[in-house]
Design a protein around this motif. Structure first.
Motif, short mmCIF file in Angstrom:
data_model
loop_
_atom_site.label_atom_id
_atom_site.label_comp_id
_atom_site.label_asym_id
_atom_site.label_seq_id
_atom_site.Cartn_x
_atom_site.Cartn_y
_atom_site.Cartn_z
N TYR A 136 -4.34 6.69 -8.48
CA TYR A 136 -3.13 7.42 -8.11
C TYR A 136 -3.10 7.75 -6.62
CZ TYR A 136 -2.44 7.68 -13.10
OH TYR A 136 -2.27 7.34 -14.41
N THR A 137 -3.94 8.68 -6.19
CA THR A 137 -3.81 9.26 -4.85
C THR A 137 -3.78 8.22 -3.75
OG1 THR A 137 -5.06 11.15 -5.71
CG2 THR A 137 -4.72 11.04 -3.33
N SER A 138 -4.56 7.16 -3.86
CA SER A 138 -4.62 6.14 -2.83
C SER A 138 -3.37 5.26 -2.78
CB SER A 138 -5.84 5.24 -3.05
OG SER A 138 -5.67 4.46 -4.23
N GLY A 139 -2.64 5.19 -3.87
CA GLY A 139 -1.50 4.28 -3.95
C GLY A 139 -1.91 2.83 -4.10
N ILE A 140 -3.09 2.56 -4.63
CA ILE A 140 -3.59 1.18 -4.72
C ILE A 140 -2.69 0.31 -5.59
CG2 ILE A 140 -5.15 1.78 -6.63
CD1 ILE A 140 -5.70 -0.89 -3.88
N HIS A 141 -2.14 0.88 -6.64
CA HIS A 141 -1.31 0.06 -7.53
C HIS A 141 0.11 -0.13 -6.98
CE1 HIS A 141 -4.55 -0.09 -10.35
NE2 HIS A 141 -4.63 1.22 -10.39
N ALA A 190 -0.08 2.22 1.74
CA ALA A 190 -0.40 2.09 0.32
C ALA A 190 -1.77 1.47 0.15
CB ALA A 190 0.65 1.23 -0.37
N GLY A 191 -2.56 2.06 -0.71
CA GLY A 191 -3.94 1.63 -0.92
C GLY A 191 -4.95 2.53 -0.25
N SER A 192 -4.46 3.33 0.73
CA SER A 192 -5.36 4.28 1.41
C SER A 192 -4.59 5.50 1.88
CB SER A 192 -6.06 3.61 2.60
OG SER A 192 -5.11 3.07 3.51
N TYR A 193 -3.62 5.96 1.09
CA TYR A 193 -2.85 7.14 1.48
C TYR A 193 -3.76 8.33 1.75
CZ TYR A 193 1.54 4.92 -0.09
OH TYR A 193 2.63 4.10 -0.26
N ASP A 194 -3.52 8.98 2.87
CA ASP A 194 -4.23 10.21 3.24
C ASP A 194 -5.74 10.05 3.20
OD1 ASP A 194 -2.00 12.20 3.68
OD2 ASP A 194 -1.50 11.50 1.67
N GLY A 195 -6.22 8.84 3.47
CA GLY A 195 -7.65 8.58 3.55
C GLY A 195 -8.33 8.30 2.24
N GLY A 252 12.05 2.34 -1.54
CA GLY A 252 10.99 3.06 -2.25
C GLY A 252 10.50 4.21 -1.39
N HIS A 253 10.34 5.38 -1.96
CA HIS A 253 9.97 6.55 -1.15
C HIS A 253 8.66 6.33 -0.41
CE1 HIS A 253 9.59 10.66 0.16
NE2 HIS A 253 8.40 10.76 -0.43
N HIS A 254 7.66 5.79 -1.08
CA HIS A 254 6.35 5.62 -0.46
C HIS A 254 6.27 4.27 0.25
CE1 HIS A 254 5.68 8.60 -3.67
NE2 HIS A 254 4.72 9.07 -2.90
N PRO A 255 5.81 4.22 1.49
CA PRO A 255 5.80 2.96 2.25
C PRO A 255 4.64 2.06 1.86
CG PRO A 255 4.90 4.72 3.59
CD PRO A 255 5.38 5.37 2.31
N TYR A 256 4.84 0.78 2.14
CA TYR A 256 3.75 -0.18 2.03
C TYR A 256 2.83 -0.05 3.25
CZ TYR A 256 1.43 -4.77 2.24
OH TYR A 256 0.51 -5.79 2.35
N LEU A 257 3.41 -0.19 4.44
CA LEU A 257 2.67 0.01 5.69
C LEU A 257 3.25 1.20 6.42
CD1 LEU A 257 2.33 -3.67 7.00
CD2 LEU A 257 0.72 -2.36 5.59
N ASN A 258 2.40 1.90 7.18
CA ASN A 258 2.84 3.15 7.80
C ASN A 258 1.84 3.55 8.88
OD1 ASN A 258 3.79 5.79 8.31
ND2 ASN A 258 2.57 6.62 6.62
N LYS A 303 0.43 -0.63 -3.73
CA LYS A 303 0.08 -1.72 -2.82
C LYS A 303 0.14 -3.06 -3.56
CE LYS A 303 -3.71 -3.22 0.26
NZ LYS A 303 -4.15 -4.48 -0.37
N GLU A 304 -0.43 -3.09 -4.75
CA GLU A 304 -0.39 -4.33 -5.54
C GLU A 304 1.05 -4.73 -5.87
OE1 GLU A 304 -2.70 -3.21 -8.88
OE2 GLU A 304 -4.64 -3.41 -7.85
N LEU A 305 1.87 -3.75 -6.24
CA LEU A 305 3.27 -4.06 -6.56
C LEU A 305 3.99 -4.65 -5.36
CD1 LEU A 305 5.66 -3.83 -8.58
CD2 LEU A 305 6.07 -1.55 -7.63
#
Length: 402
Positions: free
Chosen positions: A290-295, A279-284, A266-272, A297-299
């Motif tokens: 959307y922007t946070s990637g919270i969903h 995921a869940g707090s992308y870019d603060g 998956g392009h976007h990481p879970y942890l980074n 993270k849930e997946l």
């Protein structure tokens, strides 16, 4: 997005709202990109012309390996482990610039692939910077994928990144439908493997008929749940039919898999630990759908963690081999997004890591056998186009997941 790109002023804006919220974006490179996106698409026409000219040139002279493969079909997926009893897989991410760094990394990877018996490659998204292709025969597929990877004559398992699915704002991920053009391109390229926007590929333990898979890859489209802007098409909204179908497919496919090793792409990481964060707090950002990637993270937490051995991601232009932890329920996160752009030189977070590099360009090679999974990380000197083995991590095999 990278150092020279944009972070939204607020979470969960549409692209039009984002542009209105920051009128300065209408000037400079972003304004130029907006004008290009709204103008007639000339690059689509040029793509067909260039492709036709290339075909005529190949017919009139010596055939390259890529041209010969195009006549006979795609480079085949490996059907059995190599002589070392393992599948060796090249890992690259965030590669599609067409610039010198991408060519240097690909040249260095080509030599490693020959030496290590690599039979498969993975492209972890952001395949065509900055906003993805304009059509399924865009000339940028040649300049930003085929030409740099000449000689790496393998099937490439490709996933969609935010730059592959952007609208007016570079990297926004605000137009997922653009990813269909990359699925369309796969029909004619010998290298590019993307039968659909998300898919799975299993490689058998032996060449005996009916053999259980040694490794299975599950390629995801993470964009609709981690875009920098709101998805305006109801089909691609975070809780729309597309994501519901993808989640059900992933849950069902992981449960059914008999592979010894299960690897999620998956392009976007879970942890980074890079600057984009997890995921869940992308870019603060910690709010919005959307922007946070919270969903996303849930997946990852509800469907992937504890069931897959590895999550492979790009997005951050770094090289990271993170430790499996209680939080991940034993699943390891690997970030490999430095195939054309490099990071800012420092860790921004402190998730436990086995090894990480935030400065260099590079790639990785994943090796899986019945006994173990090994990840080898290479850094690349762009000036000399040479790779250096910087780290090797080996994980012993564990029982097949329930």
């Amino acid at each position: 997005m990278c150092d020279d790109e944009l972070i939204p002023p607020r979470a969960d804006l549409t692209e039009d709202q984002w542009l209105r919220a920051d009128p300065a974006l209408a000037e400079g490179p972003v304004g130029e990109r907006v004008s290009q996106m709204r103008a007639p698409r000339r690059r689509t026409v040029l793509g067909g012309v260039v492709a036709g000219a290339a075909a005529l040139t190949a017919l009139g002279g010596a055939q390259t390996p890529a041209a010969a493969a195009a006549r006979t079909g795609k480079f085949p997926l490996p059907t059995a482990p190599n002589r070392a009893g393992e599948y060796a897989v090249l890992l690259t991410g965030d590669a599609g610039t067409g610039e010198e760094a991408q060519h240097a990394v690909a040249a260095a990877a080509r030599e490693v692939c020959r030496a290590e018996g690599v039979g498969l490659a993975v492209g972890l998204g952001d395949n065509i910077y900055e906003n993805g292709p304009e059509s399924a025969d865009d000339s940028e597929f040649r300049t930003k994928f085929e030409d740099p990877n000449s000689g790496v004559d393998l099937p490439w398992l490709m996933v969609l990144g935010n730059h592959d699915c952007s609208g007016l704002i570079p990297g926004s991920g605000g137009d997922p439908s653009r990813g269909d053009r990359e699925v369309g391109y796969a029909q004619g390229s010998p290298r590019w493997y993307m039968p659909s926007r998300y898919y799975n590929v299993a490689l058998p333990a032996t060449d005996a008929p009916g053999a259980d898979p040694l490794v299975e890859f599950f390629a995801l489209d993470t964009n609709p749940v981690s875009s920098y802007v709101v998805q305006t098409d109801p089909h691609y909204r975070w809780n729309g039919p597309y994501m519901r179908d993808q989640r059900a497919w992933l849950d069902r496919s992981l449960a059914a898999s008999r592979a010894r090793w299960k690897i999620v792409l998956g392009h976007h990481p879970y942890l980074n630990n890079g600057k984009h964060g997890s995921a869940g707090s992308y870019d603060g950002f910690v709010i919005g759908n959307y922007t946070s990637g919270i969903h996303l993270k849930e997946l990852y937490e509800e469907v992937v963690c504890g069931r897959a051995d590895v999550i492979l991601s790009g997005h951050d232009h770094t090289l990271q081999i993170l430790e499996p932890t209680a939080r991940t329920r034993g699943t390891r996160q690997i970030v490999c997004g430095a195939a054309a752009k490099s990071g800012d030189g420092k860790a921004h977070f402190d998730h436990p890591s086995t090894w990480q590099n935030f400065s260099d360009h590079g790639f990785m090679v994943l090796k899986v056998s019945q006994r173990a999974m090994t990840v080898e990380a290479y850094t690349v000197d762009v000036a000399t186009r040479t790779a250096r083995l910087a780290h090797r991590t080996r994980t012993a095999s564990r029982p097949v997941h329930a």
